[in-house]
Write an enzyme that holds these catalytic residues in place. Structure first.
Site, PDB file in Angstrom:
ATOM      1  CG  HIS A 292       5.214   7.306   1.532  1.00  0.00           C
ATOM      2  ND1 HIS A 292       5.910   8.393   2.772  1.00  0.00           N
ATOM      3  CD2 HIS A 292       4.247   7.261   1.563  1.00  0.00           C
ATOM      4  CE1 HIS A 292       4.876   8.449   2.764  1.00  0.00           C
ATOM      5  NE2 HIS A 292       3.366   8.035   2.920  1.00  0.00           N
TER       6      HIS A 292
HETATM    7  C1  UD1 Z   1      -0.823   4.649   2.229  1.00  0.00           C
HETATM    8  C2  UD1 Z   1      -2.327   6.071   1.845  1.00  0.00           C
HETATM    9  C3  UD1 Z   1      -1.216   6.935   1.826  1.00  0.00           C
HETATM   10  C4  UD1 Z   1      -0.634   6.955   3.573  1.00  0.00           C
HETATM   11  C5  UD1 Z   1       0.437   6.006   3.448  1.00  0.00           C
HETATM   12  C6  UD1 Z   1       1.221   6.126   4.630  1.00  0.00           C
HETATM   13  C7  UD1 Z   1      -3.584   5.767   0.049  1.00  0.00           C
HETATM   14  C8  UD1 Z   1      -4.016   6.238  -0.866  1.00  0.00           C
HETATM   15  N1  UD1 Z   1      -2.508   6.451   0.249  1.00  0.00           N
HETATM   16  O1  UD1 Z   1      -0.554   4.993   1.023  1.00  0.00           O
HETATM   17  O2  UD1 Z   1      -1.831   8.583   2.343  1.00  0.00           O
HETATM   18  O3  UD1 Z   1       0.570   8.369   3.282  1.00  0.00           O
HETATM   19  O4  UD1 Z   1      -0.307   4.494   3.294  1.00  0.00           O
HETATM   20  O5  UD1 Z   1       2.159   4.954   4.914  1.00  0.00           O
HETATM   21  O6  UD1 Z   1      -4.590   4.883   0.860  1.00  0.00           O
HETATM   22  N2  UD1 Z   1       2.650  -2.463   1.607  1.00  0.00           N
HETATM   23  C9  UD1 Z   1       3.016  -3.272   2.584  1.00  0.00           C
HETATM   24  N3  UD1 Z   1       2.977  -4.055   3.874  1.00  0.00           N
HETATM   25  C10 UD1 Z   1       1.476  -3.483   4.400  1.00  0.00           C
HETATM   26  C11 UD1 Z   1       1.187  -2.106   3.330  1.00  0.00           C
HETATM   27  C12 UD1 Z   1       1.704  -1.635   2.475  1.00  0.00           C
HETATM   28  O7  UD1 Z   1       4.055  -4.006   1.956  1.00  0.00           O
HETATM   29  O8  UD1 Z   1       1.142  -3.000   5.628  1.00  0.00           O
HETATM   30  C13 UD1 Z   1       3.445  -1.894   0.259  1.00  0.00           C
HETATM   31  C14 UD1 Z   1       2.188  -2.746  -0.797  1.00  0.00           C
HETATM   32  O9  UD1 Z   1       2.308  -3.583  -0.927  1.00  0.00           O
HETATM   33  C15 UD1 Z   1       2.213  -1.726  -1.522  1.00  0.00           C
HETATM   34  C16 UD1 Z   1       2.753  -1.134  -1.004  1.00  0.00           C
HETATM   35  O10 UD1 Z   1       3.236  -1.162   0.130  1.00  0.00           O
HETATM   36  O11 UD1 Z   1       3.067  -1.708  -2.700  1.00  0.00           O
HETATM   37  C17 UD1 Z   1       1.226   0.425  -0.615  1.00  0.00           C
HETATM   38  O12 UD1 Z   1       0.489   0.220   0.106  1.00  0.00           O
HETATM   39  P1  UD1 Z   1      -0.910   0.713   0.008  1.00  0.00           P
HETATM   40  O13 UD1 Z   1      -1.762   0.563   1.406  1.00  0.00           O
HETATM   41  O14 UD1 Z   1      -1.351   0.738  -1.203  1.00  0.00           O
HETATM   42  O15 UD1 Z   1      -0.582   2.691  -0.367  1.00  0.00           O
HETATM   43  P2  UD1 Z   1       0.324   3.823   0.864  1.00  0.00           P
HETATM   44  O16 UD1 Z   1       1.647   4.093  -0.290  1.00  0.00           O
HETATM   45  O17 UD1 Z   1       1.283   2.865   1.982  1.00  0.00           O
END
Ligand code: UD1
Length: 372
Positions: A206
Site C-alpha cells: 500500500h
Molecule cells: C498511513 C500511514 C502509513 C501506514 C498506513 C497503514 C502516514 C503518512 N502513513 O498510510 O505509514 O503504513 O497508514 O494503514 O500517516 N482510507 C480509507 N479508510 C480509512 C483510512 C484511509 O479509505 O479508514 C483511505 C483514504 O481515503 C486515502 C488512503 O486510504 O485514500 C490513505 O489514507 P491515509 O491515512 O492518508 O494514509 P495511509 O496510506 O493509510
C-alpha cells in the site's frame, strides 16, 4: 484538579498495537491518562476492529480528521490537536510510530511546551521520499524522551546528536501485543485456504511508491501474477491502493484471494500460518520476525534493518522478488534470532521511562536542586 499525567495520541492502524501495552502498563500504576484518536483511519477494518481485538479502551476523544492530502490532513490535525491539548493539558504527550497523526501531535505539543515521549524513536530508512521518514525525523528532533525498539535506532539518535540521557531502549511494544494475543489468533481463514491449496503467501502492498500511479500499480500486478503461478496468494487490500491495483487487473489473477483489510487477530492468524509475506509495510517486517515467517520487503530501504540482520527479512525489488521467494521456499528460512527485548515486556519498560518523565513530584525536585 491536578494535571493529567499523559495525553496519548493515536490515529492510524499501525499505532494501535504499539500503544495498547503502554496504556495498560500505565493504567495499572494509576497514571491519569487521556486517549485521543485523531480519526486519521476511520474504517472499522483499519481502526475500530483493532480497538476491539487489542482490548484498548474507548478513546476519550475522536477528532474525526479523516483523509486528505498530506497538507490538508496535517493542517486539520494541527488545529484539532491544539484545541484538544489546550482543553486537557497533560504533563507529557505520548506519540507512537511515524504516521501523520504522530507528526502533528508532536508539533502541537512542542509549541505548547508539553514534553513529548516518542515510542518507536530512531528508526531511519534514509529515504526522505517516504512521508514516514520525514515524520520520524521531525518527531525525534522535538521529543524529550526517545524510546527505541532496537540498538540501531539508539545509534541513529546518538549519531544525530541526541543526548544518551534522553534515549531508552525499551524493546518493541508492538511485539508485546503480538505475544499476548498469539493464543487468540484466528486461524479460520488459513484453514479454509489450506483445504484448497498447498500453502499460501500473504501480500500487503500500500506504499505510495508502489500503488499511487497506474504505472507502478500495473508493474506490481504483473509480478503478483507471476508469483501466483507458483504459490497461492492472499491479499488483504488497503483502501489506498485498491483502485489502481484493480484497474491494473488484480482481481483477474488466478490463484489469488482478495480480501478487505483484516482485523488484527485474523491478519496475524493468516500471517502465522503462511509460507511467507510479500509486503511494503513497516510493522509486518517485525511481526514476521517474531513469528519466524520469511518476509520479502518490496522496497529499496528499510528503517528496520534488525529484521534483515536477524535473518527473517530480505529486501527485494520487482525484478528479484519471484526468484528470491522461490529460493527461500525451496531451501527454508535458515537460522534466525529474535532481536533483544522483543520479549513481551516492552510496555512495562516504557511505562517506567514515562513515569520518570512526569513522576518526580515538584516539591521533591525543588528540594533536590536546593540541596544540589
Ligand atoms: C498511513 C500511514 C502509513 C501506514 C498506513 C497503514 C502516514 C503518512 N502513513 O498510510 O505509514 O503504513 O497508514 O494503514 O500517516 N482510507 C480509507 N479508510 C480509512 C483510512 C484511509 O479509505 O479508514 C483511505 C483514504 O481515503 C486515502 C488512503 O486510504 O485514500 C490513505 O489514507 P491515509 O491515512 O492518508 O494514509 P495511509 O496510506 O493509510
Amino acid at each position: 484538579m491536578s494535571r493529567l499525567d499523559f495525553l496519548h495520541v493515536v490515529g492510524a492502524r499501525p499505532n494501535f498495537p504499539k500503544a495498547a501495552p503502554v496504556l495498560s502498563a500505565l493504567a495499572v500504576r494509576g497514571a491519569t491518562q487521556r486517549l485521543v484518536h485523531t480519526g486519521q483511519h476511520y474504517d472499522d477494518s483499519l481502526s475500530e476492529s483493532f480497538f476491539r481485538d487489542l482490548g484498548i479502551r474507548h478513546p476519550d476523544a475522536n477528532l474525526n480528521i479523516g483523509s486528505g492530502s498530506h497538507a490538508a490532513q496535517t493542517a486539520a490535525l494541527l488545529v484539532a490537536l491544539e484545541e484538544e491539548m489546550l482543553a486537557h493539558p497533560p504533563k507529557a504527550v505520548v506519540v507512537y510510530g511515524d504516521v501523520n497523526s504522530t507528526l502533528a501531535a508532536t508539533l502541537v505539543a512542542s509549541k505548547l511546551q508539553f514534553p513529548i515521549a516518542h515510542v518507536e524513536a530512531g528508526l531511519r530508512s534514509g529515504d526522505r521520499a517516504m512521508p514516514e521518514e520525514v515524520n520520524r525525523i521531525v518527531t525525534d528532533a522535538l521529543a524529550a524522551s526517545l524510546l527505541t525498539t532496537s540498538n540501531d535506532a539508539t545509534e541513529n539518535l546518538i549519531r544525530e546528536g541526541h543526548g544518551i540521557e534522553s534515549i531508552a531502549m525499551v524493546g518493541n511494544t508492538m511485539i508485546d501485543s503480538l505475544l499476548r494475543l498469539r493464543p487468540r489468533f484466528d486461524s479460520s481463514l488459513p484453514s479454509m485456504i489450506e483445504n484448497r491449496h498447498a500453502g499460501y503467501l500473504v501480500v500487503t502492498i500500500h506504499r505510495p511508491v508502489n500503488v499511487d500511479s497506474a504505472r507502478s500499480a500495473s508493474r506490481v500486478v504483473r509480478v503478483l501474477a507471476e508469483l501466483a503461478e507458483e504459490t497461492h496468494l492472499v491479499f488483504p487490500v488497503h483502501p489506498r491502493g485498491r483502485r489502481n491495483l484493480e484497474s491494473a487487473g488484480l482481481a483477474s489473477i488466478p490463484n489469488l484471494t482478495l480480501t478487505n483489510p483484516l482485523p488484527y487477530l485474523e491478519f496475524m492468524g493468516l500471517v502465522e500460518s503462511s509460507l511467507g509475506v510479500v509486503t511494503d509495510s513497516g510493522g509486518v517486517q517485525e511481526e514476521t520476525t517474531v513469528l519466524g515467517v520469511p518476509c520479502f520487503t518490496l522496497r529499496t530501504t528499510t528503517e528496520r534493518p534488525v529484521t534483515v540482520s536477524v535473518g527473517t527479512n530480505s529486501l527485494v525489488s520487482l525484478e528479484s522478488v519471484v526468484s528470491t521467494v522461490s529460493a527461500t521456499l525451496a531451501n527454508g528460512l535458515g537460522p534466525y534470532a529474535i532481536p533483544p527485548l522483543w520479549d513481551g515486556n516492552a510496555g512495562l519498560r516504557a511505562a517506567n521511562v514515562l513515569q520518570n518523565l512526569v513522576g518526580v513530584p515538584a516539591e521533591l525536585s525543588a528540594t533536590e536542586s536546593n540541596n544540589g
